[in-house]
Scaffold this active site. Structure first.
Site, PDB file in Angstrom:
ATOM      1  N   SER A   1       0.796  -1.093  -0.069  1.00 11.13           N
ATOM      2  CA  SER A   1      -0.138   0.048   0.044  1.00 11.13           C
ATOM      3  C   SER A   1       0.969   1.155   0.026  1.00 11.13           C
ATOM      4  O   SER A   1       1.750   1.398  -1.036  1.00 11.13           O
ATOM      5  CB  SER A   1      -0.917  -0.037   1.273  1.00 11.13           C
ATOM      6  OG  SER A   1      -2.004   0.804   1.215  1.00 11.13           O
TER       7      SER A   1
ATOM      8  N   ASP B   1      -8.878  -3.721  -6.304  1.00 15.11           N
ATOM      9  CA  ASP B   1      -8.244  -3.564  -5.160  1.00 15.11           C
ATOM     10  C   ASP B   1      -8.891  -2.459  -4.809  1.00 15.11           C
ATOM     11  O   ASP B   1      -8.970  -1.142  -5.254  1.00 15.11           O
ATOM     12  CB  ASP B   1      -6.858  -3.116  -5.088  1.00 15.11           C
ATOM     13  CG  ASP B   1      -6.236  -3.004  -3.803  1.00 15.11           C
ATOM     14  OD1 ASP B   1      -6.820  -2.072  -2.940  1.00 15.11           O
ATOM     15  OD2 ASP B   1      -5.203  -3.456  -3.563  1.00 15.11           O
TER      16      ASP B   1
ATOM     17  N   HIS C   1      -6.959  -6.066  -0.683  1.00 18.38           N
ATOM     18  CA  HIS C   1      -5.900  -5.206  -0.838  1.00 18.38           C
ATOM     19  C   HIS C   1      -4.782  -5.976  -0.054  1.00 18.38           C
ATOM     20  O   HIS C   1      -4.728  -6.518   1.088  1.00 18.38           O
ATOM     21  CB  HIS C   1      -6.154  -4.248   0.193  1.00 18.38           C
ATOM     22  CG  HIS C   1      -5.142  -3.100   0.240  1.00 18.38           C
ATOM     23  ND1 HIS C   1      -4.688  -2.455  -0.677  1.00 18.38           N
ATOM     24  CD2 HIS C   1      -4.787  -2.416   1.188  1.00 18.38           C
ATOM     25  CE1 HIS C   1      -4.161  -1.294  -0.657  1.00 18.38           C
ATOM     26  NE2 HIS C   1      -3.806  -1.537   0.881  1.00 18.38           N
TER      27      HIS C   1
END
Length: 502
Positions: free
Chosen positions: A218, A439, A468
Site C-alpha cells: 500500500s 483492489d 488489498h
C-alpha cells in the site's frame, strides 16, 4: 525452490517541511557498509504480545530530525529483527513496511510468518520491521485526535451535496490548526516520504549492509519507490505490493480509492447475490448494488444505531479489503436494512480502512495527515473540491463523493521543503510490482502507473483477485511462487505477467 508454508486469508496489514527552498544540502546517502552498529535487545511488551508466538529482537537507530541539519536534533527509530532461520543461506536484509502512512511495523515480520511467509524467504533474509519516524515507538507525534472528535478517518466523509463540502472544509481547517498547536517541538513538519527513505538508508548502513531488499504494501509502495529512486545503487530486490502509483499520495491518488471501490464492489455483489436466501440483499449483483445505494440514501436521512449514510459507505469500503470480511459486511447491511438497532450495535462502528484499525487513532492519523500534506502541495480552493465531489459523485457513485472531499491538507500550515521524490528509471532492473486486478484502495491503475514510471527497471505481476494485498496476504499460488522466486533467487519475470485466478 524449497518448501513453502501454507497461506491463509487474513485482513490487510494496517490499513510540510516548513523550511524554505529545497533540501539541496541533504547528503545523497548514508555512510557506506561497515560492521553492524546495532545492539539488539528485548522488544517492548506490546510488540512482544502482537508478535507472539514469534520472537523478535529490537533496537534503536538514531537519525537526524532534519536532514538539512545533520548535526542538529536527533530522534531514535525503533527497528525489529527476525533473523534468518538458516544463516548459511542468508543473503541479506529484507526491510518491511505495512503501509499507512501511519502503520506501525515492528511486528510485521511475525504477522507475515503467521500468514504463511515461505520458509525460503525466512532462510534468505533477516526480516527488518520498523516503526518509521513519528509512529509508535519511533518518536511518536500527536495532533490530539480522539474517537469522539471531528477527525476519525483518513478519508473525508461522503458529501451528499455542496453544503456538506463547505461544512467539511470548516472541520478540515480546524484539524490543520489543531495539528499545528500540538506540534510544540516542530517535528511534525519533518515527516515526509523522502525523509523516511533517508531513514531506511541510515538503518541499512547501521546494519552494516551494502544493499537492502524491501517488501512494502500500500503506502509502503510509495516509500519503496522513493528508496529505489533515491538510492538505486543501495537497493537490492524490491517488491511493491498494492501500488498507489507514485512516491507519494496526492489528491488524485486519494480519488482513485473511489475507482478501486467501483472495481472491487462487483465481487462482493456477486457473492451476496449467491447468498440471497441468507442475507436478502438482492438476487443479482445489480440488485445488491441498488440495495447499497438505497440503504445509504435512507441512512443519510434517518441513521440507525449511529450509522448514517457516510459511515455505511466508509464501512463498506473498509470491509472490501478482504473477501473474508464479506459475511460481516452482509450482516451489517442486513441489520441496518431491517432497522435493527440492537443487531447493528453489535458490529464495529468504525470503518476498517488501512491504518485506522488501532487502539488509538491519534498517532496513526497524525502521521497520515503530516506525510500526505508534507509530501506535496494540495489545492487550497474549496471550490476545487466542491467541483471534484460533484464530478466523482456521478463518475463513482459508490464512494466518489467521499474521496474527492476536502482534507486538512488544503489548510496545512507548512509548505513542502522539496518536491516529491521523482521515480528514477535509471538503475538496476530490480523492482517487482505486484497488483490485484481489483483492489478497493489501490486499483490496478496504480501498478500500471508505476510500471510506466520505472520503465525497464520494473515488471508488473498482475493477479486476478480481489482485495488489498496479494503476496502472502492473498491466496493466489502464482503470485506467491513468482514473488518468492524473485526474492530468493532473483528471478525477475522477463515480461509483465498475469496470475490467473486460482
Amino acid at each position: 525452490m524449497k518448501r513453502h508454508r501454507s497461506i491463509g486469508r487474513s485482513p490487510a496489514l494496517a490499513v510540510v517541511l516548513g523550511l524554505s527552498g529545497s533540501l539541496v544540502a541533504v547528503p545523497a546517502a548514508a555512510d557506506g557498509p561497515r560492521a553492524s552498529q546495532v545492539r539488539w535487545g528485548a522488544c517492548p511488551e506490546d510488540v512482544v504480545a502482537e508478535a507472539a508466538p514469534t520472537e523478535l529482537r529490537c533496537a534503536t537507530v538514531p537519525v537526524p530530525v532534519d536532514y538539512a541539519d545533520p548535526g542538529g536534533a536527533r530522534i531514535d527509530l525503533m527497528i525489529s529483527r527476525l533473523a534468518s532461520t538458516n544463516p548459511e543461506e542468508r543473503r541479506g536484509t529484507l526491510m518491511l513496511n505495512p503501509g499507512g502512512p501511519g502503520g506501525a511495523g515492528l511486528a510485521q515480520a511475525a504477522l507475515l510468518v503467521a500468514r504463511g511467509l515461505p520458509a525460503d524467504v525466512l532462510d534468505s533474509y533477516d526480516l527488518i520491521g520498523m516503526d518509521t519516524r513519528g509512529i509508535g515507538h519511533s518518536a511518536p507525534v500527536t495532533c490530539g485526535f480522539t474517537p469522539d472528535g471531528p477527525y476519525t478517518s483518513n478519508i473525508p466523509p461522503y458529501a451528499a451535496d455542496d453544503t456538506a463540502v463547505t461544512e467539511q472544509a470548516k472541520t478540515a481547517e480546524k484539524v490543520a490548526e489543531q495539528c499545528a498547536r500540538q506540534d510544540r517541538d516542530g517535528r511534525l513538519r519533518h515527516l515526509t516520504t523522502a525523509n523516511t527513505a533517508r531513514d531506511l538508508d541510515r538503518i541499512r548502513a547501521e546494519l552494516g549492509e551494502e544493499k537492502t531488499s524491501y517488501l512494502g504494501y500500500s503506502y509502503g509502495t510509495a516509500l519503496g519507490a522513493a528508496y529505489a529512486s533515491m538510492f538505486p545503487e543501495r537497493s537490492d530486490r524490491i517488491v511493491l505490493d498494492s501500488n498507489i502509483g507514485d512516491t507519494h499520495l496526492d489528491r488524485d491518488g486519494l480519488r482513485r480509492y473511489a475507482l478501486g471501490m467501483e472495481q472491487t464492489f462487483p465481487d462482493f455483489a456477486k457473492w451476496a447475490a449467491a447468498r440471497h436466501d441468507s442475507y436478502g440483499l438482492g438476487r443479482t449483483p445489480a440488485q445488491v448494488r441498488a440495495t447499497y445505494l438505497t440503504l445509504a440514501e435512507r441512512l443519510d436521512k434517518a441513521p440507525v444505531a449511529g450509522f448514517d449514510g457516510s459511515l455505511l459507505r466508509q464501512y463498506t469500503f473498509g470491509l472490501l479489503f478482504k473477501k473474508l470480511q464479506y459475511p460481516k459486511l452482509a450482516q451489517q447491511w442486513q441489520a441496518l436494512a431491517d432497522g435493527d438497532d440492537t443487531a447493528a450495535r453489535r458490529m464495529p462502528s468504525q470503518s476498517a480502512t488501512a491504518g485506522e484499525a488501532t487502539s488509538s487513532i491519534d498517532n496513526p492519523l497524525a502521521v497520515f495527515a503530516a506525510v500526505t500534506c508534507n509530501d506535496i502541495k494540495w489545492p487550497a480552493n474549496v471550490d476545487t473540491y466542491r467541483n471534484g465531489v460533484a464530478e466523482d459523485r456521478t463518475r463513482y457513485p459508490l464512494f466518489g463523493a467521499a474521496t474527492a472531499n476536502i482534507t486538512p491538507c488544503a489548510f496545512w500550515p507548512h509548505t513542502p521543503a522539496e518536491p516529491p521524490v521523482a521515480v528514477n528509471d535509471d538503475g538496476p532492473r530490480n523492482v517487482l510490482l505486484v497488483q490485484n486486478l481489483r483492489d478497493p484502495a489501490t486499483p490496478h491503475l496504480g501498478g500500471r502507473m508505476l510500471r510506466q514510471k520505472f520503465a525497464d527497471r520494473s515488471r508488473l505481476l498482475s493477479v486476478d483477485d480481489s482485495g488489498h494485498g496479494a503476496y502472502v496476504l492473498g491466496d493466489n499460488p502464482c503470485a506467491l511462487n513468482t514473488t518468492t522466486r524473485y526474492l530468493v533467487e532473483g528471478a525477475m519475470p522477463g515480461k509483465d505477467t498475469l496470475c490467473r485466478a486460482g
